[in-house]
Design an enzyme around this catalytic site. Structure first.
Site, PDB file in Angstrom:
ATOM      1  CE1 TYR A 128       1.795  -4.759  -8.190  1.00 21.69           C
ATOM      2  CE2 TYR A 128       2.610  -4.419  -5.963  1.00 21.69           C
ATOM      3  CZ  TYR A 128       1.741  -4.086  -6.984  1.00 21.69           C
ATOM      4  OH  TYR A 128       0.832  -3.074  -6.802  1.00 21.69           O
TER       5      TYR A 128
ATOM      6  CE1 TYR B  33      -0.269  -9.300  -9.919  1.00 20.72           C
ATOM      7  CE2 TYR B  33       0.051  -7.426 -11.352  1.00 20.72           C
ATOM      8  CZ  TYR B  33      -0.188  -7.933 -10.109  1.00 20.72           C
ATOM      9  OH  TYR B  33      -0.357  -7.092  -9.054  1.00 20.72           O
TER      10      TYR B  33
ATOM     11  CG  ASP C 170       0.488  -1.759  -3.471  1.00 23.69           C
ATOM     12  OD1 ASP C 170       0.366  -2.027  -4.679  1.00 23.69           O
ATOM     13  OD2 ASP C 170       0.510  -2.639  -2.583  1.00 23.69           O
TER      14      ASP C 170
ATOM     15  CD  GLN D  98     -10.474  -4.516  -1.035  1.00 23.49           C
ATOM     16  OE1 GLN D  98     -10.228  -4.215  -2.193  1.00 23.49           O
ATOM     17  NE2 GLN D  98      -9.661  -4.221  -0.043  1.00 23.49           N
TER      18      GLN D  98
ATOM     19  CG  ASP E 220     -10.295   7.945   2.734  1.00 28.41           C
ATOM     20  OD1 ASP E 220      -9.375   7.871   1.901  1.00 28.41           O
ATOM     21  OD2 ASP E 220     -11.401   8.456   2.495  1.00 28.41           O
ATOM     22  CB  CYS E 221      -4.715   7.481   1.641  1.00 29.69           C
ATOM     23  SG  CYS E 221      -5.367   7.546  -0.038  1.00 29.69           S
TER      24      CYS E 221
END
Lengths: 350, 350
Positions: free
Chosen positions: B163, B338, B263, B134, B242-243
């Site tokens: 949040y 937001y 999250d 990203q 990587d989960c």
């Protein structure tokens, strides 16, 4: 669509896209301010293409609501693709903004107090009236519920219990058995919340009540409940009056309140108080209020956008000029429908 | 400037204002779509005047940042005054919008998830990097502090403790002595808050950690404190992985967590899950997570903008398709930066 890039001379290749759309081109003379052409197409479509001399291309596309939006998206996509190909590796940034809608039945643009362009998710006008004092609108927002807009300022939405809680002292106060004075507060939100805590008596003084009450008691019931259905209740009374003579009378009578909540119109944004009598008026109300505030009482009020530091400083300067010396604290609160953080003040006698 | 009015034929009187400014006029043929003229003036000024056939006048004024803004304000004021005089009593609405700024060093426009045009009070780019996954930006907002923006989405600002609290269960949970798994959460906000409650162990699995951590540990310290300074602490470990394989391993090992906080990136907004593997991926993670969730445990995650009801419904449909049946509740929360209300989910085993 705005593209920032490092090299120019891409115009002819872009033009071909407009020519394919059978748009009529006009090239304008800018006297050294880059390349500027406009294109008129079918259905009233209009494009402004500018290649600015400092490496910025802006493309504005105007169209009517009933136009074929996916066709127009394709046009913008084609332009973006072409620009990326032409300027391969030289584009610093490319950005397409959501369409600005003008002349629609419902106005969705209500700038913040600090002057930023904000589009609300407003889908209907629920109520609109003009009183002697202000234009009163209640607009429906998909996420915030109904929003009270006074003279173009977003005042309070049904989502905004945070506002009411902040101006009541953020849950740290006990109103049970207390004498409470509310200045303004025509939407009924504060009144409805304070009543729940069983105070001795609440007096609310609101000048432009009738038109506001009509709207709020019909359309802001999540905020005011049924409190506005009657001007008098077990522990409250609403005076439809200018607060200044009322405050003067209370001073003369030696009345005292444990809590005073000032929910009148916002701090004026003017930063030239000597040319503006609004500050004088604000100070007059403050001065009278502090005179009827119990020595251990508290005065709450909203301030302004946290970004308007000059206006906040000017307000705080007024606090130093009162006939009775006061101290104050402030808190920054997020009121959902405001879309900007808001400052609230607590003031007490030194 | 947009004016809605009931009668036309006001064009010649408006033109005189542009002529006084010595602007060069071009009248465009619109094939029945009202009157359209453009005017080029000094300093690269450009005006588009449209008198639409349904009683709308739009005036767009383009100028450069270094132009004389008060002169331009005067021009707009003159136009507004003239229009009011010409259409006396026939104006339904008149509206002037704040200027849209394009090509500036700092981009202030970050549309909401529901596609609305929003101008932030951003005054600087604090950090910008591209990872394999990203684009990572940290922007400074006057009111919200530093804001983490991932791939153009506002992720979290220093003002957004709301949040973190929401995705931890809104203060109703006790993490003391518990086993906690955090998926994503690279800004460190959740980790920093959960650690305070002295859990038994927190395992945080974040794939794109390195570039995010560099930025956040430098520039989002109000959010993460010093928790990102080390990948391991007394009661936490951060796995830069990587989960999915990590979750698969935990399933095989029969690991159980009291709390799982997802999250990871937001629910995709696509409403055609059959054409989009993102939903499959989301469901895979959900399914694996529920398998390692203690029978009395809770799984928390963020959902989406409250206005994106289709995307929310699709997400809830995924919850009905898991190999282990679950129930869920949701909460709507105001996250300050937001500028739209956000849905958070709590999920548990039936």
């Amino acid at each position: 669509l705005a593209v920032l890039f490092d090299s120019a001379s891409t115009v002819p290749d872009l033009l071909s896209i407009f020519h394919e759309q059978e748009m009529t081109e006009t090239v304008h003379e800018t006297n050294g301010h880059g390349y500027l052409a406009t294109f008129v197409g079918k259905n009233g479509r209009f494009v402004i293409l500018r290649v600015h001399s400092h490496g910025l291309v802006t493309i504005d596309l105007q169209c009517y609501e009933e136009d074929n939006i996916s066709q127009l998206d394709n046009l913008l996509n084609a332009l973006e693709t072409k620009l990326k190909a032409l300027l391969n590796g030289n584009i610093t940034r490319i950005k397409r903004l959501p369409a600005l809608i003008r002349g629609a039945k419902v106005d969705r643009y209500w700038p913040t107090a600090d002057g930023r362009l904000i589009e609300y998710d407003i889908d209907g006008v629920v109520y609109e009236e003009d009183s002697a004092y202000q234009n009163i609108k209640i607009l429906h927002s998909q996420q915030f519920g109904n929003i009270l807009v006074l003279n173009g300022d977003v005042n309070l939405a049904e989502s905004d219990l945070a506002y009411t809680q902040a101006i009541m002292g953020s849950g740290k106060e006990d109103y049970a058995g207390k004498e409470v004075l509310i200045l303004g507060g025509g939407d009924g939100g504060i009144l409805a919340e304070v009543v729940k805590q069983k105070p001795k008596m609440i007096t609310m003084v609101e000048i432009s009540f009738i038109k506001v009450i009509d709207g709020c008691k019909m359309h802001m019931r999540k905020t005011c409940g049924d409190i506005l259905d009657n001007l008098k209740g077990d522990c409250y009374q609403i005076l439809v009056e200018d607060c200044v003579p009322v405050l003067k009378k209370y001073v003369k009578e030696g009345r005292m309140f444990d809590y005073i909540i000032n929910d009148l119109t916002a701090v004026p944004i003017s930063t030239e108080p000597e040319e503006d009598s609004t500050w004088e008026f604000l100070r007059l109300i403050l001065d009278l209020s502090i005179k009827v505030l119990h020595p251990s009482g508290k005065y709450f009020t909203q301030g302004n956008s946290v970004n308007l530091s000059e206006a906040l400083t000017l307000y705080e300067e007024q606090l130093g000029k009162l006939s009775c010396p006061v101290d104050f604290s402030k808190e920054v609160v997020c009121v959902p429908s405001y879309l900007e953080l808001w400052v609230f003040y607590t003031i007490w006698k030194k």
